[in-house]
Structures are given as C-alpha cells and as structure tokens.
Design a protein around this motif. Structure first.
Motif, PDB file in Angstrom:
ATOM      1  N   ALA A   1       0.842  -1.202   0.000  1.00 16.11           N
ATOM      2  CA  ALA A   1       0.000   0.000   0.000  1.00 16.11           C
ATOM      3  C   ALA A   1       0.874   1.248   0.000  1.00 16.11           C
ATOM      4  N   VAL A   2       1.928   1.225   0.816  1.00 11.82           N
ATOM      5  CA  VAL A   2       2.801   2.399   0.920  1.00 11.82           C
ATOM      6  C   VAL A   2       3.465   2.692  -0.425  1.00 11.82           C
ATOM      7  N   VAL A   3       3.968   1.640  -1.086  1.00 10.02           N
ATOM      8  CA  VAL A   3       4.643   1.896  -2.358  1.00 10.02           C
ATOM      9  C   VAL A   3       3.634   2.298  -3.425  1.00 10.02           C
ATOM     10  N   GLY A   4       2.396   1.792  -3.303  1.00  8.28           N
ATOM     11  CA  GLY A   4       1.334   2.206  -4.223  1.00  8.28           C
ATOM     12  C   GLY A   4       1.062   3.697  -4.087  1.00  8.28           C
ATOM     13  N   ILE A   5       0.985   4.168  -2.834  1.00 10.85           N
ATOM     14  CA  ILE A   5       0.772   5.603  -2.594  1.00 10.85           C
ATOM     15  C   ILE A   5       1.931   6.405  -3.178  1.00 10.85           C
ATOM     16  N   ALA A   6       3.149   5.904  -2.924  1.00  9.28           N
ATOM     17  CA  ALA A   6       4.321   6.600  -3.466  1.00  9.28           C
ATOM     18  C   ALA A   6       4.219   6.704  -4.988  1.00  9.28           C
ATOM     19  N   GLY A   7       3.720   5.628  -5.618  1.00 10.39           N
ATOM     20  CA  GLY A   7       3.538   5.643  -7.070  1.00 10.39           C
ATOM     21  C   GLY A   7       2.544   6.726  -7.484  1.00 10.39           C
ATOM     22  N   CYS A   8       1.398   6.807  -6.769  1.00 11.18           N
ATOM     23  CA  CYS A   8       0.398   7.840  -7.059  1.00 11.18           C
ATOM     24  C   CYS A   8       1.019   9.229  -6.957  1.00 11.18           C
ATOM     25  N   LEU A   9       1.744   9.446  -5.869  1.00  9.55           N
ATOM     26  CA  LEU A   9       2.332  10.768  -5.640  1.00  9.55           C
ATOM     27  C   LEU A   9       3.339  11.116  -6.727  1.00  9.55           C
ATOM     28  N   LEU A  10       4.156  10.122  -7.087  1.00  8.26           N
ATOM     29  CA  LEU A  10       5.193  10.393  -8.073  1.00  8.26           C
ATOM     30  C   LEU A  10       4.589  10.623  -9.461  1.00  8.26           C
ATOM     31  N   SER A  11       3.379  10.072  -9.690  1.00  9.95           N
ATOM     32  CA  SER A  11       2.748  10.255 -11.000  1.00  9.95           C
ATOM     33  C   SER A  11       2.388  11.720 -11.222  1.00  9.95           C
ATOM     34  N   LEU A  12       2.385  12.533 -10.151  1.00 15.68           N
ATOM     35  CA  LEU A  12       2.187  13.975 -10.313  1.00 15.68           C
ATOM     36  C   LEU A  12       3.385  14.603 -11.010  1.00 15.68           C
ATOM     37  N   VAL A  13       4.565  14.030 -10.764  1.00 17.01           N
ATOM     38  CA  VAL A  13       5.810  14.693 -11.134  1.00 17.01           C
ATOM     39  C   VAL A  13       6.389  14.163 -12.438  1.00 17.01           C
ATOM     40  N   ILE A  14       6.212  12.862 -12.712  1.00 23.13           N
ATOM     41  CA  ILE A  14       6.895  12.268 -13.866  1.00 23.13           C
ATOM     42  C   ILE A  14       5.900  11.718 -14.879  1.00 23.13           C
ATOM     43  N   ASP A  15       6.393  11.399 -16.064  1.00 23.97           N
ATOM     44  CA  ASP A  15       5.610  10.674 -17.055  1.00 23.97           C
ATOM     45  C   ASP A  15       5.757   9.187 -16.776  1.00 23.97           C
ATOM     46  N   VAL A  16       4.652   8.468 -16.884  1.00 17.53           N
ATOM     47  CA  VAL A  16       4.598   7.080 -16.433  1.00 17.53           C
ATOM     48  C   VAL A  16       4.753   6.114 -17.603  1.00 17.53           C
ATOM     49  N   ARG A  17       5.704   5.189 -17.465  1.00 17.24           N
ATOM     50  CA  ARG A  17       5.884   4.119 -18.460  1.00 17.24           C
ATOM     51  C   ARG A  17       6.109   2.813 -17.714  1.00 17.24           C
ATOM     52  N   PRO A  18       5.632   1.668 -18.249  1.00 13.52           N
ATOM     53  CA  PRO A  18       5.873   0.393 -17.547  1.00 13.52           C
ATOM     54  C   PRO A  18       7.362   0.099 -17.379  1.00 13.52           C
ATOM     55  N   GLN A  19       8.176   0.533 -18.348  1.00 15.91           N
ATOM     56  CA  GLN A  19       9.606   0.197 -18.313  1.00 15.91           C
ATOM     57  C   GLN A  19      10.338   0.819 -17.126  1.00 15.91           C
ATOM     58  N   LEU A  20       9.675   1.757 -16.428  1.00 13.39           N
ATOM     59  CA  LEU A  20      10.340   2.409 -15.297  1.00 13.39           C
ATOM     60  C   LEU A  20      10.513   1.455 -14.116  1.00 13.39           C
ATOM     61  N   ALA A  21       9.716   0.361 -14.125  1.00 14.61           N
ATOM     62  CA  ALA A  21       9.597  -0.463 -12.922  1.00 14.61           C
ATOM     63  C   ALA A  21      10.942  -0.926 -12.370  1.00 14.61           C
ATOM     64  N   ALA A  22      11.791  -1.507 -13.225  1.00 12.81           N
ATOM     65  CA  ALA A  22      13.052  -2.067 -12.737  1.00 12.81           C
ATOM     66  C   ALA A  22      13.921  -0.977 -12.125  1.00 12.81           C
ATOM     67  N   ASP A  23      13.899   0.219 -12.752  1.00 11.14           N
ATOM     68  CA  ASP A  23      14.681   1.331 -12.207  1.00 11.14           C
ATOM     69  C   ASP A  23      14.234   1.664 -10.787  1.00 11.14           C
ATOM     70  N   TYR A  24      12.922   1.662 -10.572  1.00  5.45           N
ATOM     71  CA  TYR A  24      12.433   2.021  -9.234  1.00  5.45           C
ATOM     72  C   TYR A  24      12.702   0.920  -8.227  1.00  5.45           C
ATOM     73  N   THR A  25      12.690  -0.338  -8.674  1.00  7.36           N
ATOM     74  CA  THR A  25      13.080  -1.416  -7.758  1.00  7.36           C
ATOM     75  C   THR A  25      14.505  -1.175  -7.287  1.00  7.36           C
ATOM     76  N   LEU A  26      15.403  -0.939  -8.237  1.00  4.67           N
ATOM     77  CA  LEU A  26      16.806  -0.714  -7.878  1.00  4.67           C
ATOM     78  C   LEU A  26      16.958   0.529  -7.015  1.00  4.67           C
ATOM     79  N   LEU A  27      16.225   1.588  -7.391  1.00  4.09           N
ATOM     80  CA  LEU A  27      16.307   2.835  -6.628  1.00  4.09           C
ATOM     81  C   LEU A  27      15.901   2.597  -5.178  1.00  4.09           C
ATOM     82  N   SER A  28      14.815   1.842  -4.978  1.00  5.75           N
ATOM     83  CA  SER A  28      14.366   1.574  -3.612  1.00  5.75           C
ATOM     84  C   SER A  28      15.425   0.800  -2.844  1.00  5.75           C
ATOM     85  N   PHE A  29      16.052  -0.189  -3.519  1.00  3.36           N
ATOM     86  CA  PHE A  29      17.122  -0.949  -2.865  1.00  3.36           C
ATOM     87  C   PHE A  29      18.240  -0.029  -2.430  1.00  3.36           C
TER      88      PHE A  29
END
Lengths: 289, 346
Positions: free
Chosen positions: A200-228
């Motif tokens: 739920a927390v990461v879902g909210i973070a996704g919603c919030l970040l969608s205000l700032v960036i353009d959303v593409r499915p390919q971003l997923a792996a980058d955000y996994t690594l970023l979170s790590f």
C-alpha cells in the motif's frame, strides 16, 4: 551558474527524494519484518502510478485523492500474495524467493505493458505548471504536494508501528519470530498484513510520483533498484533512514543532473550504494547486527 | 580413467543418451536450417554462461546478480583489441579473461572483506554492473550508447582463428565451449577446492571451523566464474558483431544468465545445460505461438515466461534436473552409489 538555480535544484531534489523515501519505506518494512527481498517493488509502484493515471483520465480524480483507493487495492493484493504464495517461501533459500518475486515482477510489468503499451502517460493535473515562489526559489506545486503527501503517510506509518496493537505485534515478529509465535501471535497472518502495508505504501508513493513524472511500464526495474539503493544507504529496517536515504538520492540525482550530465545521474546513485556497502554496510542510520 | 571419472554416477542409460544426443548435435548442421542452428547456438551460449554462474552460486553459494558485467567487459575488451590492434578473439581472451577474473575477485574481496553477505552482496554485484553500464554509455572511444560494431568480412570462408565465418562455425565453437565448461565443472567439483566450496555453501561457519580459508576459496570461485563468463562475452561480441551497453551490461542479461541454472538445477553440473535447453526454446516457442495466433501485444511473451518461472519455483524448487535424472534413470540416485559398486564387484 546562479545561486538560486542551485537552491532550486536542491529543493526539488529534496521534495522528490521524500517520495522516493516513502517508496523505500515500503521495501524496508517488508524486508525488516518478513525478511523477504521484494524484487517486485518497483513494479508495484508502477502499478500504483498507472492506477492514478487511469483514475485521472477517466474521472479526473486528483492523484492525491486516488492514493486512498490505490492503497486499499494494493493492500489487498499484497495481503493476498503473502497469504497465498509468499508465506510458503519464508523458510526457503534466498535465491528461490528471488526467482519467485522476479517471476511476479515480470508478470506485473509486462501485464501493464500489454494493457497500456510502452508509451509515456501523465496525470495532467490542472495545477501541473503552477509553482510556489519562496524567497527567490521556484517550487513546482506538484512536487510540493507529492512531498507533503509522502511526509503525512510516513508519519502515519510511524505512528502505526509505534502505537497500534497490530503495529507492535508486527514489530515483535520482526524482533523474534519464535518468541512472537510462543506468546500466541499469528505470525503468518501478521506477515500478510505487513506485506499488504508495504505494498500500500509503495502504491501511494507511485500515485504521488505520477504527479511529477511521465509514467511508463519500463520504469519499474529502475524504481526497484532505486528503492534498494535508498534502503541500503539509509539502513535496513530504519524508517528514518529510508527517508534520509531518499532525500540523499533525490538531491544527488538532481545535482548530478545539473552539474555533470543528466544521463550520468544514475552513476552517482550506484556509486553511493557501492561506497555505503563497503564503508558502512549497515547503512547511515542502521544498527549493526 | 578420465572419462570414467567424468561419468561417475551416471547410469549406462544416461551415458547412452548423452552420447546419442551429442552425436545428433554434431551431425545436425548437415540437415538443419539456419534458424535452428541459431537457436541451438543460443542454447549452447546460455548453457555455457549458466555453467559459469553456477560455479559461484551453485558450488560456492555466493549469489551474483551482476554477471552481465563480465559478459560486457569480456565482449568490449576483445572487440577493442580486435578493432584497434588486430588481435583475434583467442589472443584477446588471454587478456580479458584474467582481467575479468581480477575484476570479479576485486569486487569479491571488497565485499567479503567488509562483511557484505547474502542479499547485500548480490546488490553489490548489481550496483557494479549497473555502474559500469552507465559508464560505458559515455566511453566514446568504444561507441558509447550508440554501440560498438565489429566489421563483418565476408567471402573468405570460415576463419576459426579470427572467429569470422558461417553460422556453422559459431555453432561448433559454442558447442565445444559448452562441453569444455561442463567437463571443467565436473572435474573441479571433485577436487579439494570443489569440496571446500561444498562445505562453504552448506555451512560457512562449520567450514571456517574446519580450517578452510574461506576468503581465498570464495575468491577462487568468483575469479573462475568471472573468467569463464568473460569467454562467453568474447563469443557474444564476435557472433553478434555489435555491442550496446544497454544490452550486454543490462540487469536483464544478468537475470537471463542465472535463470537457466536455477530452472535446471542449481549446484548440479548438468542443470545449467538442461535449463538452457528448456528456457530458450520456451521463449522462442512462445514467440512463434503468439505470432501464429496473431497476438502482437508487447509483453505477452514475458508474461508467459514469468508464469513459467513462478510455477517451476513453486513445484520444482531444486530445479528440474535432479528430479528428472533420477526419474528417468540417468544417474544413480544419491546414497546408492556404494551399493551398486559392491554389487558389481561381486
């Protein structure tokens, strides 16, 4: 380069970094309690982003509001995943857990790709180009709102683990799984709740970040690594560390984008990760153990 | 004597199947079309690099999620030596293999020295690979993000020394490499070092208590694994004739490398081979099937792949080979070795 440009870059880095930090908090909570490395974390985040995009496009719902239903949806998904599948993998070796979550990540991100295609989308909020002016610094409205939302959710998460009975029970499981089971806690049930909360927390973070960036499915792996990276830099299991790590990464990315070259900003994050792993493997605010 | 050692524990049926399969593979290029040859070359490549990865994780228990680093360094190194100094790939290997082994050992040394273990070590390997990927995006002398292209010289026939020629040449070279890796792993697991790895993998504390020099043993595993992977990288460069940082160094490549051994059977010598034989045709088959059905949605193939992974890890977590080998009577089940030998002696 003028001083106000630096100040602007710095503050926008801090604001974005707070949202990164929130996403990393979800990862940290899951790892700290369930001891699972959620390799599908960025994928869940992108799921949240697309939910926000769809709600905004269909009914014009502001991502700040859609964070609530998205959080509920991801909680249920995360809870079900842990209950139905991941609980069986708790005692399995690391690489098996890794493969399982990798498979789930592939299904999630490519499922999104099938439904939405590879093109970038945005939430197009009406205040998308507005800004606050504070003492010569320009702050994007979207960024400020996103960071504010992240801080509120982070505070709520902290309060939950500090004061609520369930939160305290979950911390007991994290400290001593066997002891928690002995005093009659439903460890696997609490694991499911924890994974739900992390999702739920990461879902909210996704919603919030969608205000700032353009959303593409390919971003997923980058955000996994970023979170790590953020979680390791800040310190595993430390909630304050996750926020601090997020801000640090946000700022260093923003500054690297201005000072060096935007395409090299990732190198700074990875370099920071390597440095922290080697010099202080428990992270900046983590406890050795 | 040597072949006896290599086939120890394999039943006569297993030996027969292996010989028959190998014979078929050797003769196949006479009849197969170029598509089949390219698929099999790819299978051999994944069997080879999977074998290399397996040395580190399967034998010594050190999880690496960044093996693309060695593919990329090996490929770029050999390509640069070929294009700028005119050195062939086999000479290039004499340079890039030790370099990659040293890079791997340096990362390992830094990690192990500072007590970075388990998941953290895996993240360190990812970080090093990704760091290098972004760095290579900016090395203009090697093409940067625009890619590095090896000149294709046509019409001179097969040149084994320079590794230029027809698909059949690459097929046989990769087949031999995969066989060599298989034999090497089979031999090394029966040496003193192999048993040290086994002890380390099963229980590092007990291994240390027995006086096994853990750091040295771990570094040897990383070094061998990285060096072997570099050879795979050299082949990749000369087979595809192009190198892009986003392809060779990508985390996706690291993951592709380790899927085979995990699906086939981690820590077994034949597992990586079987894994490659299952996964590559599965991916290709899914593409063909989707094409035939007229489904062109991007991502469908990967969803199928992901589902297969989840199913395999749920139902055959130790990999397919250990189960299949005993079921099909290809190897003597563990624990029965002594009995058989006694029976034969009587």
């Amino acid at each position: 380069m003028s001083l106000s440009l630096y100040a602007g870059t710095l503050s926008s880095g801090i604001l974005t970094g707070l949202v990164y930090g929130l996403a990393a908090m979800g990862l940290s909570v899951i790892f700290g309690v369930v001891r699972l490395v959620n390799f599908a974390h960025g994928e869940m985040m992108v799921l949240g982003m697309f939910a926000a995009v769809v709600l905004a496009a269909a009914w014009g719902i502001d991502p700040l509001l859609s964070a609530l239903p998205v959080a509920a949806l991801l909680f249920v998904a995360g809870y079900g995943l842990q209950r139905g599948l991941l609980n069986r993998f708790i005692d399995r070796p690391d690489h098996q857990q890794f493969i399982l979550l990798l498979g789930i990540a592939m299904i999630l991100v490519n499922g999104l790709m099938m439904v939405f295609g590879p093109d970038a989308r945005s939430t197009n909020v009406p205040y998308g180009f507005d800004a606050f002016f504070v003492g010569g610094i320009t702050l994007d409205k979207t960024r400020v709102y996103a960071a504010g939302g992240a801080l509120i959710v982070a505070a709520a998460l902290y309060a939950f683990f500090r004061f609520s009975r369930t939160g305290i029970a979950i911390r007991a499981c994290a400290d001593n799984q066997l002891g928690a089971a002995v005093v009659g806690l439903d460890v696997k049930g609490l694991y499911a709740i924890t994974f739900g909360i992390g999702s739920a927390v990461v879902g909210i973070a996704g919603c919030l970040l969608s205000l700032v960036i353009d959303v593409r499915p390919q971003l997923a792996a980058d955000y996994t690594l970023l979170s790590f990276i953020i979680v390791i830099v800040g310190g595993l299991g430390s909630m304050g560390g996750a926020l601090l790590g997020g801000v640090l990464i946000g700022v260093s990315e923003a500054l690297a984008g201005v000072l060096i070259d935007p395409s090299r900003k990732q190198m700074v994050s990875y370099g920071l990760l390597i440095l922290v792993l080697l010099v202080r493997p428990q992270g900046l605010l983590g406890k050795r153990g | 004597m040597l072949t006896q050692d290599l086939f120890e524990g394999v039943t006569p049926r297993g030996k027969m199947l292996f010989t028959a399969g190998l014979g078929a593979l050797l003769l196949l290029p006479e009849v197969a079309d170029s598509y089949l040859i390219s698929i099999l070359t790819l299978i051999f490549w994944f069997a080879y690099v999977g074998q290399a990865w397996n040395v580190m994780m399967g034998f010594a228990g050190q999880l690496s999620l960044g093996h693309a680093l060695y593919v990329g360094l090996g490929g770029y190194g050999a390509a640069a030596l070929y294009m700028h100094l005119g050195l062939g790939p086999w000479v290039g290997m004499l340079v890039v293999v030790p370099v990659c082994a040293l890079v791997g050992m340096a990362i390992g040394w830094l990690g192990f020295r500072f007590g970075v273990r388990g998941v953290h070590f895996a993240l360190l390997t990812i970080a090093c690979a990704e760091f290098t990927r972004v760095a290579f995006d900016h090395i203009t002398a090697l093409g940067g993000s625009g890619g590095l292209f090896l000149p294709v010289v046509g019409g001179r026939g097969d040149d084994l020394l320079m590794l230029r020629g027809s698909p059949q040449l690459y097929y046989y070279v990769m087949l031999v490499l995969a066989l060599l890796a298989l034999a090497l792993c089979r031999i090394v697991t029966r040496t003193r070092l192999g048993y040290f790895w086994l002890a380390l993998r099963e229980n590092p504390d007990a291994a240390a208590a027995l006086g096994i020099p853990l750091l040295r043993v771990k570094l040897l595993a990383v070094g061998l694994s990285a060096g072997m992977t570099a050879v795979g990288g050299v082949f990749y460069a000369f087979y595809y004739n192009n190198l892009f940082p986003d392809q060779v160094f990508a985390m996706g490549r690291s993951i592709e490398i380790l899927l085979g051994p995990i699906v086939g059977g981690i820590g077994t010598v034949f597992g990586p081979v079987l894994g490659a034989m299952i996964l590559t045709p599965l991916g290709e088959g899914a593409s063909l099937l989707l094409e035939a059905l007229g489904i062109t949605l991007p991502g469908t193939k990967q969803v199928i792949y992901g589902l297969m992974l989840v199913l395999i890890i749920c139902f055959r977590p130790a990999g397919i080979w250990p189960w299949l080998a005993v079921k099909a009577g290809l190897v003597v089940p563990p624990g029965e070795t002594d009995l058989r030998e006694k029976g034969e002696a009587e």
